[in-house]
Design a protein around this motif. Sequence first.
Motif, mmCIF file in Angstrom:
data_model
loop_
_atom_site.group_PDB
_atom_site.id
_atom_site.type_symbol
_atom_site.label_atom_id
_atom_site.label_comp_id
_atom_site.label_asym_id
_atom_site.label_seq_id
_atom_site.Cartn_x
_atom_site.Cartn_y
_atom_site.Cartn_z
ATOM 1 N N LEU A 90 0.804 -1.225 0.000
ATOM 2 C CA LEU A 90 0.000 0.000 0.000
ATOM 3 C C LEU A 90 0.838 1.277 0.000
ATOM 4 O O LEU A 90 0.313 2.353 -0.268
ATOM 5 N N VAL A 91 2.122 1.173 0.319
ATOM 6 C CA VAL A 91 2.968 2.376 0.353
ATOM 7 C C VAL A 91 3.011 2.991 -1.045
ATOM 8 O O VAL A 91 3.295 2.330 -2.029
ATOM 9 N N VAL A 133 -5.715 10.880 -0.328
ATOM 10 C CA VAL A 133 -4.433 10.914 0.373
ATOM 11 C C VAL A 133 -3.529 9.847 -0.234
ATOM 12 O O VAL A 133 -3.990 8.943 -0.913
ATOM 13 N N ARG A 134 -2.238 9.987 0.019
ATOM 14 C CA ARG A 134 -1.253 8.998 -0.439
ATOM 15 C C ARG A 134 -0.616 8.362 0.791
ATOM 16 O O ARG A 134 -0.265 9.050 1.744
ATOM 17 N N VAL A 135 -0.455 7.037 0.751
ATOM 18 C CA VAL A 135 0.138 6.298 1.866
ATOM 19 C C VAL A 135 1.649 6.490 1.845
ATOM 20 O O VAL A 135 2.309 6.226 0.847
ATOM 21 N N VAL A 145 -0.500 8.740 6.220
ATOM 22 C CA VAL A 145 -0.804 9.298 4.905
ATOM 23 C C VAL A 145 -0.445 10.778 4.836
ATOM 24 O O VAL A 145 -0.208 11.422 5.857
ATOM 25 N N GLU A 146 -0.437 11.286 3.600
ATOM 26 C CA GLU A 146 -0.274 12.723 3.375
ATOM 27 C C GLU A 146 -1.405 13.169 2.468
ATOM 28 O O GLU A 146 -1.808 12.434 1.561
ATOM 29 N N CYS A 156 -4.153 11.231 -9.519
ATOM 30 C CA CYS A 156 -3.939 10.161 -8.552
ATOM 31 C C CYS A 156 -5.092 9.162 -8.655
ATOM 32 O O CYS A 156 -6.176 9.420 -8.173
ATOM 33 N N GLU A 157 -4.821 8.053 -9.311
ATOM 34 C CA GLU A 157 -5.834 7.015 -9.442
ATOM 35 C C GLU A 157 -5.775 6.127 -8.206
ATOM 36 O O GLU A 157 -4.705 5.725 -7.787
#
Length: 160
Positions: A90-91, A133-135, A145-146, A156-157
């Motif tokens: 997931l990162v 958000v992004r992990v 997340v950010e 961002c898909e």
Amino acid sequence: MDFLLTPWVLWALLALALLIAEAFISGFFIFWFGVGAVPAAMVAGLLPGNIVLQLAVFAASSILAMIAGRPFAKRLYKGGSDEKFGAARLVGVCCMVTETIDPDKGKGMVRAEHDEWRAETADGSVVANGNKVRVLRISGTRLIVEPIAAAQAEHCEEED
């Protein structure tokens, strides 16, 4: 009972014991001797009285197995594969906030790859429900997340 004392059965039992022992011992070394004992068992079945040949086949087979399996073993221990497993996959993934992330209340949920995860932001900011958000990393059972800026969110898909 004499059947258990035949050379090929002894080699087969040795192979089985070494392969099982590998599961309980750290490293990836004993496995190759277990593999080498299999051809030795076959030779012992054909030529039960020739122990020197059996030992030579065992040694040669074990060495060949080590050489042939070395690339696999290196990849296994160094994590040479680019594939990520478990939660580590997931990162870097984009996800949707499904419950507002609020560090003061200790709440926040995101949807990542069809699963709901507890989440918190790396900088302690609040992210409203519906935002992307992004992990960045995983800490225990929480995703760190950010927030993703609205302009970047279009690119961002979500990983489904």
